[in-house]
Design an enzyme around this catalytic site. Structure first.
Site, PDB file in Angstrom:
ATOM      1  N   HIS A  50     -92.049  39.666 -15.261  1.00 38.08           N
ATOM      2  CA  HIS A  50     -92.180  40.815 -14.243  1.00 38.08           C
ATOM      3  C   HIS A  50     -93.070  41.863 -15.089  1.00 38.08           C
ATOM      4  CE1 HIS A  50     -90.017  38.917 -11.656  1.00 38.08           C
ATOM      5  NE2 HIS A  50     -88.660  38.784 -12.187  1.00 38.08           N
ATOM      6  N   ASP A  61     -90.308  29.933 -12.192  1.00 37.14           N
ATOM      7  CA  ASP A  61     -89.080  30.930 -12.001  1.00 37.14           C
ATOM      8  C   ASP A  61     -88.876  31.112 -10.663  1.00 37.14           C
ATOM      9  OD1 ASP A  61     -87.354  33.259 -13.852  1.00 37.14           O
ATOM     10  OD2 ASP A  61     -88.039  33.791 -11.848  1.00 37.14           O
ATOM     11  N   HIS A  89     -88.295  33.924  -9.257  1.00 38.82           N
ATOM     12  CA  HIS A  89     -88.902  35.266  -8.854  1.00 38.82           C
ATOM     13  C   HIS A  89     -90.335  35.188  -9.120  1.00 38.82           C
ATOM     14  CE1 HIS A  89     -84.533  36.232  -9.898  1.00 38.82           C
ATOM     15  NE2 HIS A  89     -84.825  36.782  -8.782  1.00 38.82           N
ATOM     16  N   ASP A 144     -83.675  29.824 -12.808  1.00 32.52           N
ATOM     17  CA  ASP A 144     -82.752  30.530 -11.757  1.00 32.52           C
ATOM     18  C   ASP A 144     -83.192  29.943 -10.178  1.00 32.52           C
ATOM     19  OD1 ASP A 144     -85.415  31.807 -12.083  1.00 32.52           O
ATOM     20  OD2 ASP A 144     -84.810  33.759 -12.263  1.00 32.52           O
TER      21      ASP A 144
END
Ligand SMILES: [Zn+2]
Lengths: 160, 338
Positions: free
Chosen positions: B124, B159, B161, B246
């Site tokens: 991120h 991931d 996200h 995740d």
């Protein structure tokens, strides 16, 4: 500023955000235009916290639901309560939730709405004056290509 | 053999009680090695800090300076999700240097693949912003080093996200192909299928957003229909994986339905895309249920070693097939428009 303005304002249900919203509503009442209120859903938004993760905002998340999707629905349902200052003022407004860091969400909303300025409330959160990191308003002024207004929140007792 | 780069004893990035991104994730991830029974195949390598020059390939120096000062001044909350403490600086430098160490070890012939278990995660972090638990974009720093050496890099981001930072850093870089599958809608709000790269590198960013509840078969469909054809055109020299776990069904931060068996399938599929042995590096990103992390890492590492550890069956039947088809169509439309 002449003519109608579009104002993007950040909200998280806090008293500081309500002050920013009232300031935005007053401005748009005078100039015409629209207020766009944005709430950023962060990574931790739906997490229940025991003790606080360094930012001391665990209390807001205490009654969190279980999944990110459920949390989004719940926030969308309560967003109208956070936007009461806008409804009370009678100005044209929209309220929505956006994913991301507060800075990213506000900048994206400002781009999407072709906004004239971004308004945020000032909170006594982390970060150090003079550094680029650590507060939404500092980060915004470093990254925004439009004016940023930081509205003082309700009077707080001095830190320490 | 598998190169593992980790240093849990040097982890001083303390995020505070109650924060899901915490030091205990590292022993959990490394526990996957024994869970999968592959300890004998592991070569352990110590990380080193990334240098200023290496960081500068992915981040603005003003940001690096501000982050260092912030940590050394005592740290604090950077945003509601992301915190730093004085020890975060050295730990983040090690996490950023570790994937480079992994590529150097593979280049020496130390293994067929590598796994980097360091924190904080990175995908991120943009060139000048920390967010989403991430301070420095570890995968981007390594990829940028390889690109600086004239090589072409595939980054697969599984991931849950979207890796907004990695996408932004390589938006205009034709020598990096970034392919992400992620839950939508979800933090950080980027990663629409229509985001396909900047004018300097059209078609080198490919996003496949999938709905909550999506299962392993949906992601394999995305790999078959989007990832594999793109990689055949791109012909990478290296495969770096932003390996977040995740997306596991028990993860507290998201709502996909993946299992350890699914991660074994994803890892095998991605490893097969490498141009040869010793060109695959799995870099840990998210994954916040420690047992799910242990099993999923174990399943992934076994898969890249060509053995089988599947403590949970692969999942199937969840929503998302039409989302994959829509993403593929969006990519084809944007390619046709060029
Ligand atoms: Zn993640």
């Amino acid at each position: 500023m002449k003519g109608p303005v579009t104002v993007v304002v950040g909200t998280d249900g806090s008293a500081a955000a309500a002050c920013a919203m009232r300031w935005s509503a007053d401005l748009v009442q005078a100039t015409g235009g629209e207020v766009v209120a944005v709430h950023a859903l962060g990574l931790l938004s739906h997490m229940p916290t025991n003790g606080s993760p360094a930012n001391g905002e665990g209390d807001r998340r205490a009654a969190a639901p279980h999944t990110a999707a459920e949390h989004r629905t719940q926030i969308e349902a309560q967003l109208h309560r956070w936007c009461v200052p806008l409804q009370a003022s009678g100005v044209a407004h929209r309220c929505f939730v956006s994913d991301g860091s507060p800075v990213l969400a506000l900048l994206q909303a400002a781009t999407d709405a072709a906004a004239d300025l971004i308004v945020v409330g000032r909170r006594g959160s982390g970060g150090f004056p003079g550094l680029l990191l650590g507060s939404t308003s500092h980060e915004l002024t470093a990254h925004a290509h439009l004016p940023v207004v930081v509205v003082p929140g309700p009077v707080e007792p001095p830190a320490r | 053999m598998l190169v593992v780069v980790s240093a849990p004893d040097l982890d001083d990035h303390r995020t505070g009680a109650g924060h899901p991104e915490q030091p205990a994730r590292m022993p959990a991830a490394l526990g996957g090695i024994d869970a999968a029974g592959v300890r004998d195949a592991v070569v352990t390598v110590a990380p080193r800090p990334a240098t200023e020059a290496e960081l500068a390939r992915a981040h603005r120096s003003t940001y690096v300076d501000a982050l260092r000062s912030f940590c050394h001044a005592g740290g604090g909350a950077i945003d509601p999700d992301t915190v730093a403490v004085p020890g975060s600086w050295d730990t983040a430098l090690l996490a950023a240097g570790a994937p480079i160490v992994a590529t150097e070890a593979l280049r020496r012939g130390d293994g067929d693949a590598a796994f980097v278990a360091m924190r904080p995660p990175g995908h991120h972090a943009t060139e000048d912003q920390a967010m989403g638990f991430c301070l420095i974009n570890n995968v981007a720093v390594a990829a940028a080093s390889l690109v600086a050496g004239g090589e072409r890099v595939l980054i697969v981001d599984w991931d849950v996200h979207h890796g907004n930072g990695t996408q932004a850093i390589f938006w205009n870089e034709p020598n990096v192909l970034y392919v992400s599958t992620h839950q939508w809608p979800l933090f950080p709000g980027t990663g629409r299928a229509t985001e396909t790269g900047g004018p300097g590198a059209p078609g080198t960013t490919l996003n496949v957003p999938v709905p909550p509840g999506a299962t392993g078969d949906v992601l394999l469909q995305a790999y078959d229909e989007v990832l594999v054809p793109a990689v055949e055109r791109f012909a990478p020299d290296w495969v770096l994986v932003s390996a977040g776990f995740d997306g596991h069904r028990r993860d507290p931060l998201a709502d996909l339905s993946l299992t350890a068996g699914d991660f074994a399938d994803l890892a095998a599929r991605v490893h097969a895309l490498a141009p040869g042995p010793g060109r695959t590096v799995l870099v840990l990103e998210g994954g916040y249920d420690e047992e799910a992390l242990r099993l999923s890492v174990g399943a992934s590492l076994a898969a890249v070693l060509g053995t089988s550890f599947r403590p949970e069956q692969a999942s199937s039947g969840g929503p998302g097939s039409s989302a994959v088809t829509a993403a593929r169509q969006a990519h084809e439309d944007s390619a046709a428009a060029r």
